[in-house]
Write a protein that holds these residues in place. Structure first.
Motif, PDB file in Angstrom:
ATOM      1  N   ARG A  42      41.512  -1.660 -16.977  1.00 54.20           N
ATOM      2  CA  ARG A  42      40.786  -2.765 -15.833  1.00 54.20           C
ATOM      3  C   ARG A  42      39.382  -2.462 -15.781  1.00 54.20           C
ATOM      4  NH1 ARG A  42      43.493  -1.383 -11.587  1.00 54.20           N
ATOM      5  NH2 ARG A  42      42.167   0.146 -11.096  1.00 54.20           N
ATOM      6  N   ASP A  43      38.990  -1.309 -15.402  1.00 47.49           N
ATOM      7  CA  ASP A  43      37.502  -0.790 -15.134  1.00 47.49           C
ATOM      8  C   ASP A  43      36.779  -0.209 -16.064  1.00 47.49           C
ATOM      9  OD1 ASP A  43      38.381  -1.533 -12.448  1.00 47.49           O
ATOM     10  OD2 ASP A  43      39.227   0.525 -12.115  1.00 47.49           O
ATOM     11  N   GLY A  44      37.487  -0.029 -17.332  1.00 48.52           N
ATOM     12  CA  GLY A  44      36.521   0.561 -18.353  1.00 48.52           C
ATOM     13  C   GLY A  44      35.891   1.997 -17.835  1.00 48.52           C
ATOM     14  N   LEU A  45      34.812   2.031 -18.198  1.00 43.37           N
ATOM     15  CA  LEU A  45      33.959   3.160 -17.754  1.00 43.37           C
ATOM     16  C   LEU A  45      33.195   3.153 -16.611  1.00 43.37           C
ATOM     17  CD1 LEU A  45      32.075   4.659 -21.172  1.00 43.37           C
ATOM     18  CD2 LEU A  45      34.441   5.034 -20.112  1.00 43.37           C
ATOM     19  N   ALA A  46      33.393   1.946 -15.784  1.00 50.36           N
ATOM     20  CA  ALA A  46      32.952   1.862 -14.342  1.00 50.36           C
ATOM     21  C   ALA A  46      33.856   3.035 -13.584  1.00 50.36           C
ATOM     22  CB  ALA A  46      33.341   0.470 -13.946  1.00 50.36           C
ATOM     23  N   ASP A  47      35.008   3.341 -13.904  1.00 45.15           N
ATOM     24  CA  ASP A  47      35.929   4.426 -13.390  1.00 45.15           C
ATOM     25  C   ASP A  47      35.047   5.693 -13.262  1.00 45.15           C
ATOM     26  OD1 ASP A  47      38.658   5.255 -12.256  1.00 45.15           O
ATOM     27  OD2 ASP A  47      37.904   6.572 -13.711  1.00 45.15           O
ATOM     28  N   PRO A  48      34.601   6.174 -12.442  1.00 48.65           N
ATOM     29  CA  PRO A  48      33.823   7.531 -12.386  1.00 48.65           C
ATOM     30  C   PRO A  48      34.478   8.785 -13.170  1.00 48.65           C
ATOM     31  CG  PRO A  48      33.802   6.850 -10.194  1.00 48.65           C
ATOM     32  CD  PRO A  48      34.861   6.125 -10.911  1.00 48.65           C
ATOM     33  N   GLY A  49      35.793   8.892 -13.042  1.00 49.93           N
ATOM     34  CA  GLY A  49      36.385   9.917 -13.744  1.00 49.93           C
ATOM     35  C   GLY A  49      36.455   9.801 -15.453  1.00 49.93           C
ATOM     36  N   LEU A  50      36.681   8.278 -15.565  1.00 48.56           N
ATOM     37  CA  LEU A  50      36.656   8.083 -17.108  1.00 48.56           C
ATOM     38  C   LEU A  50      35.576   8.195 -17.525  1.00 48.56           C
ATOM     39  CD1 LEU A  50      39.296   5.235 -16.932  1.00 48.56           C
ATOM     40  CD2 LEU A  50      39.432   7.389 -18.231  1.00 48.56           C
TER      41      LEU A  50
END
Length: 419
Positions: A360-368
């Motif tokens: 859903r978020d790609g690398l907008a997810d902080p952990g990823l």
């Protein structure tokens, strides 16, 4: 062998024999030496990819490509997607160079026909595509996957991927051990989904996912596309998963194949109905399971969207190979992605929170995002050690600079253009 190509029945298989066979054939251990790649491509109009390619024209073009001499194996997916599967190669560059040469030959054959290969995780403009392959396997697959909604047909006909195949690893513990590589694949896999997400648009509309292809797999089937439980011994968990997954079809020498509902392979072994199952049935059953990481003696990583551009596919192959094959990189990346296990929780990929966030978020997810930065840094350090060319290293560095450092992915570049 029967005239239909289906092996005539061997001796009936017992449940214990099936478990033993699965443990023996799915994780073949030894020093990591080989790499392979399976590339799927959508076939589009060269002058305007928004224009549909009618099935008769597509079929004729595929016949033309079949006549091209290639090193890679050439196959086609149900919607007419073209797939090239490299031979197992002894090095990253041997694999990349061989496959790139075959791709040039295929493009040269398609160009005069007014067609081209497009690299997207799902078709941005056409959905649903018509199924152009009408074979018993795909008839059965469409029936089974259609029981849970339209995602199965979209996956069959509208999706394309980069699949990376690496040796299972060593028997003993350590960064190259098969147990560690199995764990790494399921955590790193979410990072690869996020970094290389390239399918935010399907059929001319934004879907709300950066990787719509991964969303289709998530929505596909209650069990067939799942990984086994993340904890436990890989051989035992995978064997149980295979036996407890429903059978997609029971092959027949003549006539349509039976498509039972809810019959697990374990139940088939125990009941002997509709006919006794043999070892070849078990091997075929494994080809109808589609987890994000599939053990086939080697590990088949199936989670990366097809990439745009003539050579974009090389970047995920190079990054993944580097962090699996180089011991120093493997250890660094394992430490970097291990905290993601908490975000994943106890559920299997690709339906757990980590994999859903990746799609859903790609690398907008902080952990990823943090994990991806560490992965690319380790890969760039390792690529010279595994013999990667300067051109490949530059391509990985450019992808890192454009997407990974700012926390973006190819899906974020996509503009919706409709006819």
């Amino acid at each position: 062998m029967s005239p239909s190509g289906i092996p005539r029945g061997g001796p009936p298989l017992t449940e214990a024999e099936a478990e033993d066979l699965l443990r023996c054939i799915c994780f073949k251990t030894g020093p990591p030496r080989t790499v392979g790649v399976e590339l799927e491509w959508l076939v589009h109009e060269l002058r305007d990819p928004r224009l549909p390619v009618r099935p008769p024209r597509l079929a004729a073009a595929l016949d033309t490509v079949r006549a091209v001499p290639l090193v890679s194996a050439l196959t086609f997916e149900p919607g007419g997607q073209l797939e090239l599967s490299s031979r197992p190669a002894g090095s990253l560059m041997e694999c990349l160079d061989s496959l790139a040469a075959d791709l040039r030959a295929v493009r040269a054959a398609l160009g005069p026909l007014g067609l081209t290969l497009s690299g997207y995780g799902v078709d941005p403009w056409h959905a649903p595509r018509d199924r152009v392959l009408h074979e018993p396997r795909y008839d059965a697959m469409e029936t089974v996957l259609g029981r849970t909604g339209p995602s199965g047909r979209a996956m069959m006909c509208d999706s394309a991927s980069v699949q990376i195949c690496l040796d299972a690893g060593l028997e003993e513990p350590g960064p190259l051990g098969y147990h560690r590589r199995w764990q790494l694949a399921h955590l790193l896999g979410a990072v690869l989904v996020a970094a290389f997400a390239n399918s935010p648009v399907h059929g001319g509309r934004r879907t709300g996912w950066r990787s719509t292809r991964q969303a289709l797999w998530t929505d596909l089937d209650p069990r067939r596309a799942l990984a086994p439980p993340p904890d436990g011994e890989p051989r035992a968990e995978w064997a149980a998963h295979v036996l407890d997954t429903p059978v997609m079809c029971v092959r027949a020498e003549e006539g349509p194949w039976a498509v039972p509902e809810g019959l697990t392979f374990r139940e088939w072994l125990r009941t002997g109905l509709p006919r006794p199952a043999d070892a070849d049935d078990l091997r075929y059953h494994m080809t109808t399971l589609f987890p994000p990481v599939r053990p086939r003696g080697h590990l088949e990583l199936r989670m990366v969207d097809a990439q745009s551009g003539p050579d974009g596919w090389m970047v995920p192959v190079a990054v993944t190979t580097a962090v699996f094959e180089d011991p120093e990189a493997a250890e660094a990346v394992y430490r970097a992605v291990k905290p993601l296990a908490e975000q994943a929780g106890p559920g299997p990929a690709p339906r757990n929170p980590l994999w859903l966030a990746a799609a859903r978020d790609g690398l907008a997810d902080p952990g990823l995002h943090a994990a991806a930065r560490a992965v690319f840094s380790a890969a760039l350090d390792a690529l010279p050690r595994i013999g990667a060319s300067e051109e490949v290293r530059r391509a990985v560095a450019a992808f890192q600079e454009r997407y990974v450092i700012p926390g973006s992915c190819p899906a974020d570049d996509f503009e919706v253009v409709t006819s």
